[in-house]
Design an enzyme around this catalytic site. Structure first.
Site, PDB file in Angstrom:
ATOM      1  N   HIS A   1       0.821  -1.112  -0.047  1.00 23.92           N
ATOM      2  CA  HIS A   1       0.004  -0.120   0.097  1.00 23.92           C
ATOM      3  C   HIS A   1       0.982   1.153   0.043  1.00 23.92           C
ATOM      4  O   HIS A   1       2.107   1.200   0.172  1.00 23.92           O
ATOM      5  CB  HIS A   1      -1.025  -0.123   1.291  1.00 23.92           C
ATOM      6  CG  HIS A   1      -0.195  -0.221   2.422  1.00 23.92           C
ATOM      7  ND1 HIS A   1       0.258  -1.129   3.252  1.00 23.92           N
ATOM      8  CD2 HIS A   1      -0.026   1.041   3.216  1.00 23.92           C
ATOM      9  CE1 HIS A   1       0.682  -1.010   4.263  1.00 23.92           C
ATOM     10  NE2 HIS A   1       0.461   0.224   4.601  1.00 23.92           N
TER      11      HIS A   1
ATOM     12  N   ARG B   1      -3.739   2.636  14.078  1.00 21.95           N
ATOM     13  CA  ARG B   1      -3.427   1.683  13.206  1.00 21.95           C
ATOM     14  C   ARG B   1      -3.262   0.492  14.510  1.00 21.95           C
ATOM     15  O   ARG B   1      -2.514   0.525  15.345  1.00 21.95           O
ATOM     16  CB  ARG B   1      -2.399   1.456  12.291  1.00 21.95           C
ATOM     17  CG  ARG B   1      -2.193   0.274  11.283  1.00 21.95           C
ATOM     18  CD  ARG B   1      -1.243   0.483  10.315  1.00 21.95           C
ATOM     19  NE  ARG B   1      -0.111  -0.531  10.899  1.00 21.95           N
ATOM     20  CZ  ARG B   1       1.169  -0.305  10.528  1.00 21.95           C
ATOM     21  NH1 ARG B   1       1.556   0.782   9.335  1.00 21.95           N
ATOM     22  NH2 ARG B   1       2.017  -0.908  10.878  1.00 21.95           N
TER      23      ARG B   1
END
Ligand code: SIN
Length: 294
Positions: free
Chosen positions: A270, A285
């Site tokens: 990503h 996260r």
């Protein structure tokens, strides 16, 4: 259109493999042929029934990254969702919420010299046991921009020529955190560690759930291929990095406040867009521990 203007990738792109079994506890909307699905019918503020978790697990295996909207969860609910998938990973460098080492802070604002995850990577691939997956929850989004791109490394591997697949078979690469992490979070008040992780991994790894092969080198952490001359390594990695970034196997996610992205680091890379300065983008996260890549 002349041949030189046509891509030659269409026939090489294989769709993400679906099991064909229907989803009955969640709704799943596939976003691109290669990668990504949006999930509805799930509320992460409540305890999830095991059949819902089973279907989320299947959706992650089938689409490699799944997205959920409107999940106004607390840090504890975020951590609890992460623990459904395994033990949690503590980032070797990044800041975390005070008292919650497994809750990594993601933030960029007008004072930031950089933003997290700007280049293509698989999270902490320099770790000898890199994270299986990451679950990002954004609590503040810029009015526009700040999207994240996700790319299927299964589709990227599938599209390689058989000759190149044969060449890469058994090859290993070095992934190093030192050049990535040293000094990286100084602006957020994080002191450097004496050392950062470094590991050797196979260039092509087999996904432990799907059995599918995926490319596992990335621009962020992979420094060189082992057992070949450095110039051959540099040339081949340059080709692989360009190949992996082909938009054919990407999905681009537009965040809204309280969106969640859950990606499988074993088969996805990503890249976060920092195109929103001086606006603020922030969230947390939770990262799930993984296995030694094979
Ligand atoms: C990351 O976990 O690499 C950051 C991704 C993002 O901020 O979109």
């Amino acid at each position: 259109m002349g041949n030189h203007l046509r891509g030659n990738n269409g026939p090489r792109l294989r769709q993400a493999r679906e099991s064909g079994a229907p989803y009955v506890h969640i709704a799943v909307e596939r976003l691109t042929p290669a990668i990504g699905a949006e999930i509805t019918g799930v509320d992460l503020r409540a305890a999830l029934d095991p059949p819902v978790v089973d279907e989320l697990r299947r959706a992650l295996a089938e689409y490699s990254v799944i997205f959920l909207r409107d999940q106004d969860i607390t840090p504890q609910q975020h951590l609890a969702f992460g623990r459904l998938w395994g033990a949690l990973h503590v980032h070797p460098a990044a800041p975390h919420v005070p008292g919650l080492p497994e809750l990594m802070v993601i933030r960029a604002d007008q004072d930031s010299p950089r933003a997290n995850g700007e280049g293509w990577h698989s999270d902490v691939s320099c770790d000898p046991q890199p994270p299986m997956g990451s679950i990002l929850h954004l609590t503040q989004c810029p009015p526009n921009g700040g999207d994240t791109l996700f790319a299927s490394m299964v589709a990227a591997y599938d599209a390689l020529s058989e000759r190149l697949k044969t060449y890469l078979d058994g090859m290993r690469a070095v992934h190093d955190g030192e050049h990535v992490y040293r000094g990286m979070y100084a602006n957020m008040g994080v002191a450097d560690k004496p050392a950062y992780p470094r590991a050797e991994h196979p260039v092509v790894r087999t996904h432990p759930v799907t059995g599918r092969k995926a490319l596992y080198v990335n621009r962020g952490f992979t420094t060189h291929l082992l057992d070949v001359p450095r110039d051959e390594s540099a040339g081949l990695l340059a080709y692989l990095f360009e190949h992996m970034e082909n938009p054919l196997w990407q999905v681009r996610f537009r965040w809204r406040t309280h969106s969640i992205a859950f990606w499988d680091n074993r088969c996805v890379q990503h890249c976060a867009m920092w195109d929103y300065w001086p606006q603020t983008r922030m969230g947390h996260r939770v990262t799930i521990r993984g296995d030694i890549p094979v």
